[in-house]
Design a protein around this motif. Structure first.
Motif, PDB file in Angstrom:
ATOM      1  N   LYS A   1     101.094   6.660  39.912  1.00 51.38           N
ATOM      2  CA  LYS A   1     100.909   5.209  40.006  1.00 51.38           C
ATOM      3  C   LYS A   1      99.587   4.845  40.673  1.00 51.38           C
ATOM      4  CE  LYS A   1     103.343   0.961  41.211  1.00 51.38           C
ATOM      5  NZ  LYS A   1     104.581   0.372  41.756  1.00 51.38           N
TER       6      LYS A   1
ATOM      7  N   GLY B   1     110.386   4.904  33.697  1.00 52.46           N
ATOM      8  CA  GLY B   1     111.419   3.975  33.258  1.00 52.46           C
ATOM      9  C   GLY B   1     112.402   4.615  32.290  1.00 52.46           C
TER      10      GLY B   1
ATOM     11  N   ASP C   1     104.648   0.051  29.693  1.00 55.00           N
ATOM     12  CA  ASP C   1     104.475   0.338  31.124  1.00 55.00           C
ATOM     13  C   ASP C   1     105.364   1.528  31.445  1.00 55.00           C
ATOM     14  OD1 ASP C   1     104.740   0.489  33.909  1.00 55.00           O
ATOM     15  OD2 ASP C   1     104.562  -1.681  34.172  1.00 55.00           O
TER      16      ASP C   1
ATOM     17  N   LYS D   1     108.444   0.715  33.650  1.00 56.28           N
ATOM     18  CA  LYS D   1     109.300  -0.431  33.337  1.00 56.28           C
ATOM     19  C   LYS D   1     110.307  -0.047  32.244  1.00 56.28           C
ATOM     20  CE  LYS D   1     109.030  -5.337  32.058  1.00 56.28           C
ATOM     21  NZ  LYS D   1     108.129  -6.449  31.674  1.00 56.28           N
ATOM     22  N   ASP D   2     111.592  -0.364  32.462  1.00 56.15           N
ATOM     23  CA  ASP D   2     112.629  -0.075  31.469  1.00 56.15           C
ATOM     24  C   ASP D   2     112.377  -0.877  30.191  1.00 56.15           C
ATOM     25  OD1 ASP D   2     113.857   1.528  33.345  1.00 56.15           O
ATOM     26  OD2 ASP D   2     115.345   0.018  33.933  1.00 56.15           O
ATOM     27  N   THR D   3     112.824  -0.294  29.061  1.00 52.96           N
ATOM     28  CA  THR D   3     112.681  -0.963  27.769  1.00 52.96           C
ATOM     29  C   THR D   3     114.061  -1.245  27.189  1.00 52.96           C
ATOM     30  OG1 THR D   3     110.601   0.197  27.287  1.00 52.96           O
ATOM     31  CG2 THR D   3     111.773  -0.776  25.418  1.00 52.96           C
TER      32      THR D   3
END
Length: 292
Positions: free
Chosen positions: A55, A79, A132, A135-137
């Motif tokens: 990150k 994610g 991302d 970030k969850d999808t």
């Protein structure tokens, strides 16, 4: 008072941590012979760490002053793909696979990730490319009308290890189908049926698994008059009841032990999983056999 040391040598250490500062991969000593004014750039030393993406970094490039330096690589969890219904609600018990690492870039995941299969549902897209990595999808799934589901029977010990091959009871169950496979319990040598789970029920949107859990049958334990196990004495395991997977048999003969007489000729265990001590009394002037 401290006096400057001429030509002092300093150490550069690389740390690999999560966002809370916890080490997730062992630190690396990059070198121990840096001097004041030495420049360094270890940005390229970022690792690919399973389940995480890079990150941010701190102090990965710079110049030494009077002291050691630490370069820090900070990672965050990758994610997940989240299956949701047409209203956007997560589908209960659906798999939520975490994004895979990009093997060539610690800061990325991979494109074109296949979405999981969910019995009774059809995904709106076959794969996703996360924008991302942290970030969850959400992926929308649509229920399939008249979907068929499978009922599997498992036979396991108390640790969940399979002790008899699983059985596919059927593959054409529908949502709302009721089932009762309690009678499918097997007699398994050396074990007794201790409990069952999900052996009766009704299908929802998904496959079902009925589990039969077994425990080891107990043993007859010969003991002396003080209750101590007799050394080297046989300890026969209870036999299976051939007609009932959850039981052993009554009137089990106790073993013969040279030089001892049992207080009872047979036992009927009250608990198929609990050992039964049987008291033996030494025989005075017992005769023994020597075999060459």
């Amino acid at each position: 008072k401290y006096v400057p040391i001429e030509n002092a040598k300093y150490t550069l250490t690389e740390r690999f941590v999560d966002e809370e500062g916890n080490e997730i991969s062992p630190s690396v000593v990059k070198g121990t012979d840096y001097e004041e004014g030495s420049e360094y750039d270890v940005t390229g030393d970022a690792k690919v760490i399973d389940g995480y993406y890079l990150k941010e970094t701190s102090n990965t490039t710079g110049k030494f002053g009077k002291g050691d330096m630490t370069a820090t690589f900070t990672y965050a969890k990758l994610g997940k793909i989240i299956p949701v219904d047409p209203e956007g609600n997560p589908i209960p018990d659906a798999p939520t696979p975490q994004y895979p690492n990009n093997p060539t870039d610690p800061g990325k995941t991979t494109p074109d990730q296949p979405v999981p299969e969910i019995p009774g549902y059809r995904p709106e897209v076959p794969s996703v490319t996360p924008t991302d990595p942290g970030k969850d999808t959400p992926v929308k799934y649509v229920p399939i009308e008249n979907a068929k589901y499978t009922l599997t029977e498992r036979f396991v010990d108390e640790e969940g290890n399979e002790i008899s091959p699983s059985v596919v009871k059927g593959t054409d169950y529908e949502e709302g189908s009721e089932y009762d496979v309690t009678g499918d319990a097997k007699v398994i040598d050396g074990y007794y049926l201790k409990e069952t789970s999900n052996t009766t029920g009704k299908f929802g949107k998904g496959d079902m698994t009925a589990t039969f859990t077994y425990a080891k049958l107990g043993k007859i334990i010969p003991v002396d008059p003080e209750g101590n196990p007799i050394p080297d004495a046989p300890t026969p395991q209870y036999p299976n009841d051939p007609t009932d997977p959850g039981k052993t048999t009554p009137d089990q003969p106790v073993p013969e032990i040279p030089g001892y007489r049992p207080e009872v000729p047979s036992v009927t265990p009250t608990d198929p999983g609990k050992d039964t001590p049987v008291k033996y009394v030494p025989i005075e002037n017992a005769k023994y056999t020597l075999t060459e």
